[in-house]
Design a protein around this motif. Structure first.
Motif, PDB file in Angstrom:
ATOM      1  N   UNK A 130      34.247 101.720  29.014  1.00 43.96           N
ATOM      2  CA  UNK A 130      34.719 102.823  29.830  1.00 43.96           C
ATOM      3  C   UNK A 130      36.108 103.158  29.326  1.00 43.96           C
ATOM      4  N   UNK A 131      36.346 104.408  28.987  1.00 44.19           N
ATOM      5  CA  UNK A 131      37.619 104.793  28.382  1.00 44.19           C
ATOM      6  C   UNK A 131      38.721 104.887  29.437  1.00 44.19           C
ATOM      7  N   UNK A 132      39.024 103.736  30.010  1.00 45.48           N
ATOM      8  CA  UNK A 132      40.089 103.666  31.024  1.00 45.48           C
ATOM      9  C   UNK A 132      40.654 102.264  31.020  1.00 45.48           C
ATOM     10  N   UNK A 133      41.972 102.147  31.085  1.00 44.63           N
ATOM     11  CA  UNK A 133      42.619 100.845  31.126  1.00 44.63           C
ATOM     12  C   UNK A 133      43.348 100.686  32.454  1.00 44.63           C
ATOM     13  N   UNK A 134      43.203  99.534  33.073  1.00 49.44           N
ATOM     14  CA  UNK A 134      43.976  99.221  34.271  1.00 49.44           C
ATOM     15  C   UNK A 134      45.430  98.978  33.914  1.00 49.44           C
ATOM     16  N   UNK A 135      45.655  98.347  32.752  1.00 46.94           N
ATOM     17  CA  UNK A 135      46.986  98.138  32.187  1.00 46.94           C
ATOM     18  C   UNK A 135      46.916  98.485  30.707  1.00 46.94           C
ATOM     19  N   UNK A 136      47.876  99.234  30.240  1.00 48.52           N
ATOM     20  CA  UNK A 136      47.904  99.604  28.827  1.00 48.52           C
ATOM     21  C   UNK A 136      48.689  98.552  28.058  1.00 48.52           C
ATOM     22  N   UNK A 137      48.005  97.526  27.596  1.00 49.03           N
ATOM     23  CA  UNK A 137      48.640  96.421  26.891  1.00 49.03           C
ATOM     24  C   UNK A 137      47.908  96.178  25.574  1.00 49.03           C
ATOM     25  N   UNK A 138      48.576  96.355  24.432  1.00 47.84           N
ATOM     26  CA  UNK A 138      47.940  96.075  23.138  1.00 47.84           C
ATOM     27  C   UNK A 138      47.957  94.592  22.778  1.00 47.84           C
ATOM     28  N   UNK A 139      48.470  93.757  23.664  1.00 48.42           N
ATOM     29  CA  UNK A 139      48.514  92.307  23.502  1.00 48.42           C
ATOM     30  C   UNK A 139      49.300  91.865  22.263  1.00 48.42           C
ATOM     31  N   UNK A 140      50.584  92.215  22.186  1.00 46.45           N
ATOM     32  CA  UNK A 140      51.428  91.639  21.130  1.00 46.45           C
ATOM     33  C   UNK A 140      51.638  90.153  21.392  1.00 46.45           C
ATOM     34  N   UNK A 141      52.114  89.428  20.390  1.00 42.63           N
ATOM     35  CA  UNK A 141      52.341  87.995  20.552  1.00 42.63           C
ATOM     36  C   UNK A 141      53.394  87.736  21.626  1.00 42.63           C
ATOM     37  N   UNK A 142      53.154  86.737  22.437  1.00 36.97           N
ATOM     38  CA  UNK A 142      54.138  86.333  23.430  1.00 36.97           C
ATOM     39  C   UNK A 142      55.196  85.450  22.768  1.00 36.97           C
ATOM     40  N   UNK A 143      56.449  85.528  23.216  1.00 39.04           N
ATOM     41  CA  UNK A 143      57.503  84.711  22.604  1.00 39.04           C
ATOM     42  C   UNK A 143      57.344  83.226  22.925  1.00 39.04           C
ATOM     43  N   UNK A 144      57.841  82.399  22.024  1.00 42.61           N
ATOM     44  CA  UNK A 144      57.839  80.949  22.214  1.00 42.61           C
ATOM     45  C   UNK A 144      59.120  80.555  22.952  1.00 42.61           C
ATOM     46  N   UNK A 145      59.051  79.687  23.941  1.00 48.02           N
ATOM     47  CA  UNK A 145      60.275  79.255  24.626  1.00 48.02           C
ATOM     48  C   UNK A 145      61.259  78.627  23.640  1.00 48.02           C
ATOM     49  N   UNK A 146      62.532  79.002  23.765  1.00 43.83           N
ATOM     50  CA  UNK A 146      63.553  78.450  22.873  1.00 43.83           C
ATOM     51  C   UNK A 146      63.806  76.981  23.166  1.00 43.83           C
ATOM     52  N   UNK A 147      63.606  76.593  24.398  1.00 44.69           N
ATOM     53  CA  UNK A 147      63.755  75.197  24.805  1.00 44.69           C
ATOM     54  C   UNK A 147      62.894  74.955  26.028  1.00 44.69           C
ATOM     55  N   UNK A 148      62.730  73.693  26.358  1.00 45.08           N
ATOM     56  CA  UNK A 148      61.933  73.312  27.518  1.00 45.08           C
ATOM     57  C   UNK A 148      62.864  72.735  28.575  1.00 45.08           C
TER      58      UNK A 148
END
Length: 251
Positions: free
Chosen positions: A135-153
């Motif tokens: 269905x040509x409709x998006x609930x959220x327009x997200x192309x899913x780029x990479x999520x950042x890695x935490x710099x520290x824990x």
């Protein structure tokens, strides 16, 4: 397959055991509603996990992006609307909208892969689903780029994979990873706030008996709402299983 077939609705009552200490529906319950509706709809389209198992394949969730507009309370009746929103290459997307009598509850989009059980490799979606399936409709327009890695824990919590965490694929269910991630957030946030944005990248599987490490790092934010980057790691090897980003608002 008609356009009507591609949009599915299902109602879910919020039970007492699905609510938190303040009486609001838990994030993991919302995710379970999404997964259940997606699975039932895929079954009606002949593309459920059971259908694919017969062909020595299975669905695997790759990405999630959930925006919670409002957390309903116990007794609310939620209607989940879901539809396949696209396919191409190795990925198929599925979107969701959830509402109750008071209006919108959440919007979400997800990305899925089909995996060969024999080769343990992804299969091109168009090779398996060779009919119109979107269905040509998006609930959220997200192309899913990479999520950042935490710099520290800054905070870490250990969990052992129990049998109750496993799903049909004998892997840890996708909602469990989110629950593990949320538990690593500091108590002053966890007890007084709720996640209103959850982004997930599933990167490897955890199996029964594994010990996993859930780590979180708070990042500077411009909105005033706390934002955390998360990682779920296999404790014995440090291998990354899941990467997340969450944003919280005061309850």
């Amino acid at each position: 397959m008609t356009a009507e077939d591609l949009i599915f609705h299902k109602e879910y009552p919020v039970h007492s055991y699905e609510t938190d200490l303040r009486g609001f529906v838990k994030p993991i319950a919302l995710l379970n509603y999404l997964q259940d509706s997606a699975g039932e709809h895929a079954g009606r389209l002949g593309l459920s996990v059971i259908d694919l198992f017969k062909r020595k394949m299975t669905w695997v969730l790759s990405r999630y992006h959930v925006e919670v507009h409002r957390y309903p309370t116990m007794g609310a009746r939620l209607e989940v609307t879901t539809w396949p929103s696209g396919k191409g290459g190795y990925y198929a997307t599925r979107d969701f909208e959830v509402a109750d009598g008071d209006g919108a509850v959440l919007s979400a989009t997800s990305s899925w892969m089909i995996i060969s059980l024999e080769r343990k490799q992804p299969v091109k979606v168009d090779d398996i689903i060779d009919v119109p399936y979107a269905v040509e409709r998006r609930a959220l327009d997200d192309p899913f780029p990479s999520l950042p890695v935490p710099a520290e824990h800054e905070a870490e919590t250990l969990f052992r994979v129990e049998s109750a965490h496993l799903d049909w694929n004998r892997h840890v269910n996708n909602a469990v990873y989110v629950q593990w991630a949320l538990e690593a957030v500091p108590a002053d946030i966890l007890m007084k706030s709720r996640p209103v944005s959850i982004e997930v990248s599933y990167r490897a599987e955890a199996l029964y008996g594994d010990t996993v490490r859930s780590a979180a790092h708070r990042v500077p934010e411009e909105t005033g709402s706390p934002v955390f980057l998360h990682q779920i790691l296999k404790a014995s090897t440090g291998d990354e299983l899941t990467r997340l980003r969450t944003r919280w608002e005061h309850a």
